[in-house]
Design a protein around this motif. Structure first.
Motif, PDB file in Angstrom:
ATOM      1  N   GLY A  66     -62.876  -8.181 -52.451  1.00 31.40           N
ATOM      2  CA  GLY A  66     -62.655  -9.615 -52.319  1.00 31.40           C
ATOM      3  C   GLY A  66     -61.215  -9.951 -52.637  1.00 31.40           C
ATOM      4  O   GLY A  66     -60.764  -9.774 -53.768  1.00 31.40           O
ATOM      5  N   THR A  67     -60.493 -10.422 -51.648  1.00 25.45           N
ATOM      6  CA  THR A  67     -59.068 -10.712 -51.813  1.00 25.45           C
ATOM      7  C   THR A  67     -58.823 -12.227 -51.760  1.00 25.45           C
ATOM      8  O   THR A  67     -59.734 -13.008 -51.499  1.00 25.45           O
ATOM      9  CB  THR A  67     -58.219 -10.032 -50.719  1.00 25.45           C
ATOM     10  N   SER A  68     -57.594 -12.601 -51.978  1.00 25.45           N
ATOM     11  CA  SER A  68     -57.220 -14.005 -51.863  1.00 25.45           C
ATOM     12  C   SER A  68     -56.938 -14.396 -50.422  1.00 25.45           C
ATOM     13  O   SER A  68     -56.488 -15.507 -50.155  1.00 25.45           O
ATOM     14  CB  SER A  68     -55.984 -14.290 -52.725  1.00 25.45           C
ATOM     15  N   ALA A  69     -57.215 -13.484 -49.490  1.00 26.96           N
ATOM     16  CA  ALA A  69     -57.001 -13.772 -48.075  1.00 26.96           C
ATOM     17  C   ALA A  69     -58.091 -13.193 -47.199  1.00 26.96           C
ATOM     18  O   ALA A  69     -57.856 -12.862 -46.048  1.00 26.96           O
ATOM     19  CB  ALA A  69     -55.632 -13.250 -47.637  1.00 26.96           C
ATOM     20  N   GLY A  70     -59.300 -13.050 -47.751  1.00 29.44           N
ATOM     21  CA  GLY A  70     -60.414 -12.571 -46.956  1.00 29.44           C
ATOM     22  C   GLY A  70     -61.199 -11.468 -47.651  1.00 29.44           C
ATOM     23  O   GLY A  70     -60.859 -11.020 -48.741  1.00 29.44           O
ATOM     24  N   LEU A  71     -62.275 -11.042 -46.992  1.00 27.46           N
ATOM     25  CA  LEU A  71     -63.156  -9.998 -47.506  1.00 27.46           C
ATOM     26  C   LEU A  71     -62.889  -8.717 -46.730  1.00 27.46           C
ATOM     27  O   LEU A  71     -63.021  -8.668 -45.508  1.00 27.46           O
ATOM     28  CB  LEU A  71     -64.617 -10.422 -47.350  1.00 27.46           C
ATOM     29  N   LEU A  72     -62.550  -7.659 -47.462  1.00 26.39           N
ATOM     30  CA  LEU A  72     -62.170  -6.389 -46.857  1.00 26.39           C
ATOM     31  C   LEU A  72     -63.285  -5.365 -47.052  1.00 26.39           C
ATOM     32  O   LEU A  72     -63.774  -5.167 -48.166  1.00 26.39           O
ATOM     33  CB  LEU A  72     -60.889  -5.889 -47.507  1.00 26.39           C
ATOM     34  N   ARG A  73     -63.693  -4.724 -45.963  1.00 29.20           N
ATOM     35  CA  ARG A  73     -64.686  -3.641 -46.020  1.00 29.20           C
ATOM     36  C   ARG A  73     -63.962  -2.324 -45.767  1.00 29.20           C
ATOM     37  O   ARG A  73     -63.440  -2.085 -44.677  1.00 29.20           O
ATOM     38  CB  ARG A  73     -65.775  -3.863 -44.973  1.00 29.20           C
ATOM     39  N   TYR A  74     -63.927  -1.466 -46.783  1.00 28.14           N
ATOM     40  CA  TYR A  74     -63.240  -0.187 -46.669  1.00 28.14           C
ATOM     41  C   TYR A  74     -64.251   0.943 -46.744  1.00 28.14           C
ATOM     42  O   TYR A  74     -65.071   0.995 -47.664  1.00 28.14           O
ATOM     43  CB  TYR A  74     -62.206  -0.030 -47.791  1.00 28.14           C
ATOM     44  N   ASN A  75     -64.219   1.856 -45.765  1.00 28.37           N
ATOM     45  CA  ASN A  75     -65.122   3.002 -45.759  1.00 28.37           C
ATOM     46  C   ASN A  75     -64.388   4.220 -46.309  1.00 28.37           C
ATOM     47  O   ASN A  75     -63.369   4.650 -45.762  1.00 28.37           O
ATOM     48  CB  ASN A  75     -65.639   3.292 -44.350  1.00 28.37           C
ATOM     49  N   ARG A  76     -64.928   4.777 -47.395  1.00 28.18           N
ATOM     50  CA  ARG A  76     -64.260   5.872 -48.087  1.00 28.18           C
ATOM     51  C   ARG A  76     -64.268   7.164 -47.270  1.00 28.18           C
ATOM     52  O   ARG A  76     -63.379   8.002 -47.420  1.00 28.18           O
ATOM     53  CB  ARG A  76     -64.940   6.134 -49.439  1.00 28.18           C
TER      54      ARG A  76
ATOM     55  N   THR B 254     -64.421   7.511 -43.775  1.00 30.54           N
ATOM     56  CA  THR B 254     -63.626   7.456 -42.544  1.00 30.54           C
ATOM     57  C   THR B 254     -62.217   6.932 -42.781  1.00 30.54           C
ATOM     58  O   THR B 254     -61.388   6.962 -41.870  1.00 30.54           O
ATOM     59  CB  THR B 254     -64.314   6.560 -41.506  1.00 30.54           C
ATOM     60  N   ASP B 255     -61.940   6.443 -44.000  1.00 33.43           N
ATOM     61  CA  ASP B 255     -60.636   5.865 -44.338  1.00 33.43           C
ATOM     62  C   ASP B 255     -60.281   4.736 -43.358  1.00 33.43           C
ATOM     63  O   ASP B 255     -59.159   4.626 -42.874  1.00 33.43           O
ATOM     64  CB  ASP B 255     -59.550   6.938 -44.332  1.00 33.43           C
ATOM     65  N   SER B 256     -61.288   3.901 -43.051  1.00 30.71           N
ATOM     66  CA  SER B 256     -61.079   2.786 -42.126  1.00 30.71           C
ATOM     67  C   SER B 256     -61.480   1.489 -42.814  1.00 30.71           C
ATOM     68  O   SER B 256     -62.214   1.502 -43.801  1.00 30.71           O
ATOM     69  CB  SER B 256     -61.913   2.973 -40.855  1.00 30.71           C
ATOM     70  N   HIS B 257     -60.997   0.382 -42.278  1.00 26.79           N
ATOM     71  CA  HIS B 257     -61.353  -0.889 -42.894  1.00 26.79           C
ATOM     72  C   HIS B 257     -61.417  -2.007 -41.867  1.00 26.79           C
ATOM     73  O   HIS B 257     -60.865  -1.909 -40.768  1.00 26.79           O
ATOM     74  CB  HIS B 257     -60.339  -1.259 -43.984  1.00 26.79           C
ATOM     75  N   THR B 258     -62.146  -3.056 -42.258  1.00 31.60           N
ATOM     76  CA  THR B 258     -62.235  -4.273 -41.454  1.00 31.60           C
ATOM     77  C   THR B 258     -62.028  -5.460 -42.379  1.00 31.60           C
ATOM     78  O   THR B 258     -62.553  -5.474 -43.495  1.00 31.60           O
ATOM     79  CB  THR B 258     -63.617  -4.393 -40.785  1.00 31.60           C
ATOM     80  N   LEU B 259     -61.294  -6.435 -41.919  1.00 35.93           N
ATOM     81  CA  LEU B 259     -61.052  -7.646 -42.700  1.00 35.93           C
ATOM     82  C   LEU B 259     -61.809  -8.820 -42.089  1.00 35.93           C
ATOM     83  O   LEU B 259     -61.739  -9.063 -40.884  1.00 35.93           O
ATOM     84  CB  LEU B 259     -59.551  -7.966 -42.731  1.00 35.93           C
ATOM     85  N   TYR B 260     -62.553  -9.549 -42.922  1.00 38.42           N
ATOM     86  CA  TYR B 260     -63.287 -10.740 -42.491  1.00 38.42           C
ATOM     87  C   TYR B 260     -62.644 -11.967 -43.123  1.00 38.42           C
ATOM     88  O   TYR B 260     -62.340 -11.976 -44.321  1.00 38.42           O
ATOM     89  CB  TYR B 260     -64.755 -10.647 -42.923  1.00 38.42           C
ATOM     90  N   THR B 261     -62.445 -13.001 -42.327  1.00 40.90           N
ATOM     91  CA  THR B 261     -61.774 -14.214 -42.785  1.00 40.90           C
ATOM     92  C   THR B 261     -62.524 -15.447 -42.281  1.00 40.90           C
ATOM     93  O   THR B 261     -63.631 -15.337 -41.757  1.00 40.90           O
ATOM     94  CB  THR B 261     -60.322 -14.251 -42.268  1.00 40.90           C
ATOM     95  N   THR B 262     -61.892 -16.589 -42.405  1.00 45.44           N
ATOM     96  CA  THR B 262     -62.482 -17.815 -41.868  1.00 45.44           C
ATOM     97  C   THR B 262     -62.631 -17.732 -40.348  1.00 45.44           C
ATOM     98  O   THR B 262     -63.462 -18.432 -39.765  1.00 45.44           O
ATOM     99  CB  THR B 262     -61.628 -19.035 -42.236  1.00 45.44           C
ATOM    100  N   LYS B 263     -61.859 -16.885 -39.710  1.00 45.97           N
ATOM    101  CA  LYS B 263     -62.007 -16.697 -38.267  1.00 45.97           C
ATOM    102  C   LYS B 263     -63.247 -15.876 -37.939  1.00 45.97           C
ATOM    103  O   LYS B 263     -63.719 -15.874 -36.799  1.00 45.97           O
ATOM    104  CB  LYS B 263     -60.762 -16.031 -37.690  1.00 45.97           C
ATOM    105  N   SER B 264     -63.774 -15.176 -38.943  1.00 48.94           N
ATOM    106  CA  SER B 264     -64.982 -14.384 -38.748  1.00 48.94           C
ATOM    107  C   SER B 264     -66.241 -15.173 -39.074  1.00 48.94           C
ATOM    108  O   SER B 264     -67.307 -14.921 -38.503  1.00 48.94           O
ATOM    109  CB  SER B 264     -64.942 -13.146 -39.644  1.00 48.94           C
ATOM    110  N   GLY B 265     -66.139 -16.109 -40.046  1.00 44.56           N
ATOM    111  CA  GLY B 265     -67.309 -16.873 -40.445  1.00 44.56           C
ATOM    112  C   GLY B 265     -67.289 -17.373 -41.873  1.00 44.56           C
ATOM    113  O   GLY B 265     -68.161 -18.148 -42.274  1.00 44.56           O
TER     114      GLY B 265
END
Length: 395
Positions: free
Chosen positions: A76-86, A88-99
């Protein structure tokens, strides 16, 4: 002889269109956004035998919440919710544009169905269902209604008193039967799946500003507020409420507030002028955890760490070896060790004997203060700070 460690630093460079972030793979953002770049930085020192390995990820935001679930780490960041997969070393960021209704994430919890719940600053409570229909993966709960953040066809208005207590949600807790509790600035809200019931000072809370929640196996609840700790014991025929404050022993007596706090000179600690600016408030309970013996541990704003055994309070400060007196996060690991995030770094305490070990930038932390902690399935400890996260491997 000092600890020998290896620290690897990586960067999650996130989307420049978002306040405070630069570059990224953002869920719900139109194609053409920059991809995430992984940027190694120099290692620190060689690895010693049986010593942990430190890895850090730079994120240009404040990390107020972090939760490990399986291979994923939800940040949980000050600019969205980050999902990091340990793995695959990949991530996705969710923001107000996501929902989301607000990008400032204060709490993250995963329910038994794998749904992700995020408490936000000013945007209520959001639920993300990774397996839900694409047009309705996100649901937001507010004092006024529930539905998607576009307030479209899925939006349903609440009658007065049925919504969550406030738009500011600082902590979340699930009971064994799945009932959700949320800590808000207007009380502790209980959600039965349809509507909320919010408990306030009229019911017995020490203060309406609730920041942290715990539930004992017996069904007793502990609420950490800005006015102390409240114990709530539901029972047939009426609940029992009892509160404790600094006058009862919570927090060390360290004197008046310093001219400058670790978070800035005379800075309001709630980001709003309506709240008190304070470098020392022993009644302000920021975080909490229950140990195997059922003892309650709470972190205070400037008065150290406090432990309650059901009869009396015991306090720990920098004089006892704690890394800092502003305690932002307390988490137990699988071995019963207590990990404490403070304005001075990280402390690992053995509750059996009170022995403490401190970790700072020199050991591998990306930065201080430490605002959030979680432990992953492999025993790795994750620490959130301003500018990113650090992971300390299990020795």
């Amino acid at each position: 002889m000092g600890r020998r460690i290896t620290a690897v630093h990586r960067a999650l460079v996130l989307g420049s269109c978002l306040a405070g972030l630069i570059g990224a793979s953002v869920a719900g953002v139109a194609a053409g956004e920059p991809e995430m770049n992984r940027r190694p930085t120099p290692q620190r020192t060689s690895l010693g035998a049986n010593e942990p390995v430190w890895t850090s990820w730079s994120i240009d935001a404040m990390i107020r919440a972090i939760t490990a679930h399986g291979d994923d780490v939800w940040i949980g960041t000050s600019a969205g919710l980050l999902r990091y997969n340990r793995r695959t070393d990949s991530h996705t960021l969710y923001t107000t544009k996501s929902g989301l209704l607000s990008n400032i994430i204060l709490a993250v919890r995963i329910d038994a169905k794998g749904q992700v719940w995020a408490g936000t600053y000013g945007g209520g409570l959001s639920r993300f269902d990774p397996d839900g229909p694409p047009d309705y993966q996100w649901v937001t709960y507010t004092p006024f209604g529930v539905g998607d953040s576009r307030f479209g066809a899925h939006w349903k208005e609440y009658r007065p008193g049925e919504g969550i207590g406030d738009l500011w949600v600082y902590d979340l807790l699930f009971e064994p039967d799945g009932t959700l509790w949320a800590a808000t600035w207007k009380g502790a809200s209980r959600f039965d799946g349809e509507r909320f019931h919010t408990y306030t000072t009229r019911d017995g809370l020490a203060d309406k500003w609730v920041y942290t929640l715990q539930r004992a196996p017996s069904g007793v609840f502990w609420f950490g507020t800005e006015g102390g700790v409240t114990r709530y014991a539901p029972r047939a025929g009426g609940a029992r409420w009892k509160s404790w404050t600094h006058d009862d022993g919570i927090g060390a007596a360290l004197g008046k507030a310093p001219a400058e706090t670790p978070y800035g000179a005379a800075a309001p600690h709630h980001e709003t002028g309506a709240k008190t600016a304070a470098g020392f408030n022993p009644n302000y309970i920021i975080t909490s955890a229950l140990d195997r013996q059922g003892r309650l541990w709470v972190g205070t704003w400037g008065a150290g760490l406090a432990r309650f055994d059901g009869r009396r309070w015991k306090n720990y400060t920098t004089a006892d070896g704690l890394s800092g007196n502003h305690v932002n996060s307390v988490v137990f690991d699988a071995d019963g060790g207590l990990w404490i995030g403070t304005d001075g770094g990280v402390t690992r305490m053995d509750p059996a004997n009170g022995r403490m070990t401190n970790y700072g930038r020199q050991d591998g932390l990306l930065g201080i203060p430490i605002y959030s902690i979680t432990v992953d399935a492999d025993g790795g400890k994750w620490f959130g700070t301003i500018g990113g996260v650090s992971r300390m491997s299990a020795p």
